[in-house]
Structure formats: structure tokens, C-alpha cells
Design a protein around this motif. Structure first.
Motif, PDB file in Angstrom:
ATOM      1  N   PHE A 114      65.253 -50.366  45.694  1.00 34.14           N
ATOM      2  CA  PHE A 114      64.048 -51.067  46.132  1.00 34.14           C
ATOM      3  C   PHE A 114      64.271 -52.559  45.917  1.00 34.14           C
ATOM      4  O   PHE A 114      64.620 -52.981  44.822  1.00 34.14           O
ATOM      5  N   ASN A 118      60.253 -55.097  43.698  1.00 26.00           N
ATOM      6  CA  ASN A 118      60.360 -53.677  43.340  1.00 26.00           C
ATOM      7  C   ASN A 118      61.742 -53.374  42.767  1.00 26.00           C
ATOM      8  O   ASN A 118      62.733 -54.030  43.105  1.00 26.00           O
ATOM      9  N   GLY A 119      61.789 -52.366  41.910  1.00 27.69           N
ATOM     10  CA  GLY A 119      63.066 -51.969  41.337  1.00 27.69           C
ATOM     11  C   GLY A 119      63.484 -52.784  40.133  1.00 27.69           C
ATOM     12  O   GLY A 119      64.641 -52.719  39.712  1.00 27.69           O
ATOM     13  N   ARG A 120      62.564 -53.565  39.573  1.00 24.97           N
ATOM     14  CA  ARG A 120      62.873 -54.244  38.318  1.00 24.97           C
ATOM     15  C   ARG A 120      63.030 -53.210  37.201  1.00 24.97           C
ATOM     16  O   ARG A 120      62.630 -52.066  37.348  1.00 24.97           O
ATOM     17  N   PHE A 203      54.611 -54.219  41.823  1.00 27.62           N
ATOM     18  CA  PHE A 203      55.987 -53.748  41.969  1.00 27.62           C
ATOM     19  C   PHE A 203      56.254 -52.502  41.123  1.00 27.62           C
ATOM     20  O   PHE A 203      55.559 -52.222  40.148  1.00 27.62           O
ATOM     21  N   ILE A 204      57.283 -51.776  41.548  1.00 32.15           N
ATOM     22  CA  ILE A 204      57.770 -50.597  40.817  1.00 32.15           C
ATOM     23  C   ILE A 204      58.780 -51.070  39.784  1.00 32.15           C
ATOM     24  O   ILE A 204      59.653 -51.889  40.077  1.00 32.15           O
ATOM     25  N   ILE A 205      58.683 -50.554  38.561  1.00 30.97           N
ATOM     26  CA  ILE A 205      59.631 -50.912  37.508  1.00 30.97           C
ATOM     27  C   ILE A 205      60.270 -49.640  36.946  1.00 30.97           C
ATOM     28  O   ILE A 205      59.592 -48.640  36.717  1.00 30.97           O
TER      29      ILE A 205
END
Length: 313
Positions: A114, A118-120, A203-205
Motif C-alpha cells: 500500500f 498507507n502501509g506505514r 492510513f493503514i499501519i
């Protein structure tokens, strides 16, 4: 240009060697000492990194404070007047008090399925394989005070092939790290550094993965999902594993093949041990384990033509 590198892994060694080969000198290497390395279980740790740096005439600073939060560490950077920092194989957030001491900042790399923001988070390459994603967005960016929130310098989309394991994706990412490190240094030298802000969006983490994250439970996973776990935590990581109840053993899996067939409910969770491979049953098929270790080695399975046992959840 006075360059400082943060890192502890083979990727750090590769980057140092590549920059030296291309004629770019590194002033200082920041790495953790042996005790910190053992305590934190750094996958892919290169114990010969200080020797390599010393060979190239690089100042080596081995620290005991992985967080770099001590006043001693912060005072060290205040006195050094570094121009640029590069970070690869450093799994901690670098404090803002240290980042602010670099003229052009500290840059690192982050890749996940991502794109940022996103994707952190932790283990993003591993998570991308584990989730069955088909590509990774690999970013070079300037560090901010929070995880993975800095301004972007360059991005490359890396394909995840069906048979790729984590080591394959790490290799592809390393090629981007090498390329963008040169691009970054040259852009600064030529006064052409341009950065792009990350979007300010929800965001997604990703949470941290550790050794226990490799546990495979055939009662709640498909064979395909299990294979993704195998691929995501194979070497240099600790590996996926199953527990065998009858033999009180743990089978650590490095490679496998998926065979798709329908199995009855009673067959799920059973394993069949042959001379050169092991079959693990899932509801939608089985994994044929082709590379594995048994811990502890209490079962000399190679003397048997076939053994059947049950997996322990």
C-alpha cells in the motif's frame, strides 16, 4: 559532502560497498553493539559490518542505546555537523533532536503493498507477501519525527512474483536503495533536491511481526494463506512453523508447494511424513514441505516410508 549511515544489516553493508565503488565516501557508520543486536534479534544482522566500514576508512560508532534517545548520542550529532544521513537496516525511529542536526536531513526507504501514507509501520515487505499482494511501492523519503511520515524523494513499484520469498523482494528493494542513494546525493550536490509531501489522509499501519507470527494453524488457514506466511518469513527471518503433537516437535518451514484438492473435515490438521518431504493437510489442499528443519530433532523420520501425525494448534 559529510555523510552518515545508520544501519545494522547486510543491506547496510551492500549500500556502503556500492557507494564506495561509485566514488562516494562515507564519513561515519552508526550501528548497535553486539549486546544490543542479540537482545533485539535483528534479522539479517551483519556482524562483520564494523570491519567492512573500517576497511573503507569509515568512522564506526557502536552504540548501546538503539533508540538514540540519550543526551550522549544527541550531543555526538550536534558536534559532527553532518550534511546527509542515510538509513537502511535501522529499525527504530530516529529522534527529531538528531534529525535536525543534518543539513539536508536523514533519508531512508520504506516499501509495502500500500503506497504511503498507507502501509506505514513494521515489517511492511513481509506483510505485503503475507497478504498475498502483487506489488510493493518502494519509497525513498526524508525522515520526519513520526514513523514513515516524511517527504517523498522517489518511488518505484516492485512486482511480487508468485514464487518470490522475502529474500527475493529484499534483493529487488536493495537495487532501488542503491540507485536512489546516488540520485539523492547528486541532486543535493547540484542543488536540485525536490521532495513531495505525503497526503494527509487516514492510513493503514502494519503491526510488528515477530518469530511467533510464523505459526501456521491449518484449522483456520487455507493452504494458499499458509504458503504466503512461509514466503513472508523465510530466511533471513526465523521461518514459518508447525507443531507436531505426537512427537513434541516443531517443524520450521523454509519452502513448500501448494497442492489444491478438497479434503474432508477429519483430514484437516494431519501431516504425513515421508523420507524427503512432509505433507500438511488444510481444508482446501495441502502443503508439500520441501525445505524444513525439525526442532528438537527427536524423530529420525528418514528411516520411515510414511508416518501420520496430528498438528498441534
Amino acid at each position: 559532502m559529510k555523510i552518515c549511515i545508520f544501519g545494522n544489516k547486510s543491506s547496510t553493508s551492500e549500500l556502503i560497498s556500492y557507494l564506495f565503488e561509485k566514488g562516494f565516501l562515507i564519513h561515519t557508520l552508526i550501528c548497535v553493539n553486539e549486546n544490543v543486536s542479540k537482545k533485539n534479534i535483528i534479522s539479517g544482522h551483519d556482524k562483520n559490518l564494523p570491519l567492512l566500514a573500517d576497511k573503507f576508512g569509515i568512522e564506526v560508532v557502536e552504540i548501546s542505546d538503539y533508540s538514540l534517545s540519550s543526551k550522549t548520542n544527541q550531543n555526538f550529532f550536534k558536534k559532527r555537523n553532518f550534511d546527509l544521513g542515510l538509513s537502511t537496516g535501522w529499525q527504530r525511529i530516529i529522534p527529531g533532536e538528531i534529525l535536525s542536526q543534518f543539513k539536508y536531513g536523514v533519508f531512508g526507504w520504506h516499501g509495502s503493498g500500500f503506497n504511503l501514507p498507507n502501509g506505514r509501520g513494521r515489517s511492511p515487505l513481509n506483510w505485503s507477501i503475507r497478504l498475498g499482494l502483487k506489488s510493493v511501492y518502494h519509497n525513498c523519503f526524508r525522515y520526519g519525527v513520526s514513523a514513515d511520515d516524511g517527504d517523498l524523494f522517489d518511488i518505484k513499484k516492485i512486482k511480487i512474483n508468485q514464487g518470490d520469498h522475502i529474500k527475493d523482494i529484499q534483493f529487488k528493494a536493495l537495487q532501488h536503495i542503491k540507485k536512489t542513494s546516488i540520485m539523492l546525493i547528486k541532486s543535493i550536490i547540484n542543488d536540485k533536491l525536490k521532495l513531495k509531501k505525503q497526503p494527509k489522509l487516514p492510513f493503514i499501519i502494519f503491526p510488528k511481526l515477530d518469530e511467533s507470527s510464523g505459526h501456521i494453524d491449518p484449522y483456520c488457514l487455507s493452504a494458499f494463506d499458509a504458503m504466503n506466511i512461509v514466503r513472508s518469513c523465510s530466511k533471513p527471518f526465523p521461518g514459518a512453523f508447525i507443531r507436531v503433537k505426537e512427537f513434541k516437535s516443531l517443524i520450521r518451514i523454509w519452502n513448500a508447494e501448494v497442492k489444491k484438492i478438497s479434503l474432508s473435515k477429519s483430514e484437516v490438521g494431519k501431516i504425513e511424513i515421508y523420507k524427503n518431504f512432509i505433507l500438511v493437510n488444510f481444508f482446501d489442499g495441502f502443503l508439500k514441505l520441501t525445505s524444513f528443519d525439525i526442532e528438537p530433532y527427536v524423530l529420525n523420520f528418514k528411516k520411515y516410508k510414511k508416518l501420520t501425525a496430528q498438528i498441534e494448534v
